[in-house]
Scaffold this motif. Structure first.
Motif, PDB file in Angstrom:
ATOM      1  N   ARG A   1      48.640  55.442   4.676  1.00  0.00           N
ATOM      2  CA  ARG A   1      49.717  56.429   4.713  1.00  0.00           C
ATOM      3  C   ARG A   1      49.101  57.823   4.644  1.00  0.00           C
ATOM      4  NH1 ARG A   1      52.936  58.739   0.082  1.00  0.00           N
ATOM      5  NH2 ARG A   1      54.791  59.695   0.986  1.00  0.00           N
ATOM      6  N   PRO A   2      49.469  58.700   5.566  1.00  0.00           N
ATOM      7  CA  PRO A   2      48.920  60.058   5.523  1.00  0.00           C
ATOM      8  C   PRO A   2      49.187  60.713   4.177  1.00  0.00           C
ATOM      9  CG  PRO A   2      50.083  59.685   7.587  1.00  0.00           C
ATOM     10  CD  PRO A   2      50.373  58.494   6.714  1.00  0.00           C
TER      11      PRO A   2
ATOM     12  N   SER B   1      44.474  59.371   2.149  1.00  0.00           N
ATOM     13  CA  SER B   1      43.379  60.348   2.212  1.00  0.00           C
ATOM     14  C   SER B   1      42.985  60.834   0.822  1.00  0.00           C
ATOM     15  CB  SER B   1      43.798  61.541   3.080  1.00  0.00           C
ATOM     16  OG  SER B   1      44.031  61.128   4.406  1.00  0.00           O
TER      17      SER B   1
ATOM     18  N   ASN C   1      51.374  49.968   9.934  1.00  0.00           N
ATOM     19  CA  ASN C   1      50.836  51.234   9.430  1.00  0.00           C
ATOM     20  C   ASN C   1      49.457  51.510  10.022  1.00  0.00           C
ATOM     21  OD1 ASN C   1      53.127  51.468   7.884  1.00  0.00           O
ATOM     22  ND2 ASN C   1      52.150  50.794   5.981  1.00  0.00           N
TER      23      ASN C   1
ATOM     24  N   HIS D   1      48.333  54.805  12.238  1.00  0.00           N
ATOM     25  CA  HIS D   1      47.368  55.754  11.671  1.00  0.00           C
ATOM     26  C   HIS D   1      45.932  55.234  11.800  1.00  0.00           C
ATOM     27  CE1 HIS D   1      50.911  57.709  10.088  1.00  0.00           C
ATOM     28  NE2 HIS D   1      51.252  56.610   9.451  1.00  0.00           N
TER      29      HIS D   1
ATOM     30  N   LEU E   1      42.992  56.926   9.873  1.00  0.00           N
ATOM     31  CA  LEU E   1      42.817  56.618   8.452  1.00  0.00           C
ATOM     32  C   LEU E   1      42.010  55.332   8.261  1.00  0.00           C
ATOM     33  CD1 LEU E   1      46.315  57.573   6.987  1.00  0.00           C
ATOM     34  CD2 LEU E   1      44.135  58.745   6.614  1.00  0.00           C
TER      35      LEU E   1
END
Length: 262
Positions: free
Chosen positions: A73-74, A78, A99, A103, A106
């Motif tokens: 998840r942004p 991170s 997810n 992304h 990530l």
């Protein structure tokens, strides 16, 4: 000549050893939590984590395995990766396929940090055991494929790293048997902070450390999708270091012999 599966395993172990040495020797890592050792885990017939199964990994007193579910998840993933890098520490991320597809950058950050990338289904149903068997298997397999395509650019007959965790620990004998036949190891957990419940990062840290201090070892379950967890992780890693806990990083052992799905 090494076969494809043997070559991947050799590369994985070599990278793991290189990263371990690089992390421990890198400037700024002195006095950090670090990663105490790499544990090669045979995925065949593997079902570990005492919250779900009778047995767990062979960990010594003070040894913990850090695992994160539901990402990437942004923002939160991170932040967790940044905190782990600051303490030169590695973890295992059980990611959701949809997810992962959304992304992929990530996922590449997870791999670049030397972490283990594992699987947590395609859509995170609660639970897979409540779905018809064929639909549950399809969701598991889509999660393998989507994650591998996002992380590595392609997906083969078997997942790259044969580690899986059931969403909500919602397994069934039939699904466990299916994964066992596929040569995929199943991870539960030994303790958690219950970070799916709203609480402050300080409250979460206190709860988690109290549980760990009682248990003294085990597979720890957290969620890198939770804001409160992302904010807690830096203090949690410092607490582990100050109390003398040691992080064990898990990677698969043995040739990659998972059978192709039917």
């Amino acid at each position: 000549m090494l076969g494809r599966s043997q070559g991947f395993r050799a590369a994985l172990i070599l990278a793991s050893c290189f990263l371990s040495g690089a992390v421990m020797a890198a400037p700024g890592c002195e006095g950090r939590l670090g990663t105490a050792r790499v544990l090669e885990v045979d995925p065949h017939h593997l079902q570990v984590g005492t919250k779900q199964f009778p047995q767990t990994l062979d960990l010594a007193d003070g040894e913990v395995v850090l695992t994160f579910d539901d990402g990437p998840r942004p923002g939160t993933t991170s932040a967790v990766l940044k905190a782990l890098a600051q303490e030169c520490t590695r973890a295992t991320f059980f990611v959701v396929g949809r997810n992962a597809s959304a992304h992929p950058a990530l996922l590449k950050q997870i791999l670049a940090g030397g972490h283990t990338l594992a699987y947590h289904s395609q859509t995170h149903p609660m639970t897979l055991a409540d779905l018809p068997f064929d639909k549950a298997v399809a969701d598991i397999e889509k999660g393998f494929s989507a994650t591998d395509k996002a992380a590595y650019g392609s997906a083969g007959a078997q997942p790259r790293v044969p580690f899986f965790r059931f969403p909500g620990f919602g397994s069934s004998p039939a699904l466990l048997a299916y994964l066992d036949k596929r040569g995929v190891g199943v991870f539960g957990a030994d303790l958690w902070a219950g970070d799916w419940n709203p609480m402050t990062p300080d409250q979460q840290l206190k709860l988690l450390m109290e549980r760990l201090d009682r248990q003294r070892r085990g597979i720890i379950l957290l969620h890198d999708t939770r804001d409160q967890t992302a904010k807690m992780v830096p203090a949690f890693l410092v607490a582990l270091r100050e109390k003398g806990y040691r992080v064990v990083h898990i990677v698969p052992a043995g040739p990659m012999t998972a059978a192709a799905p039917r």
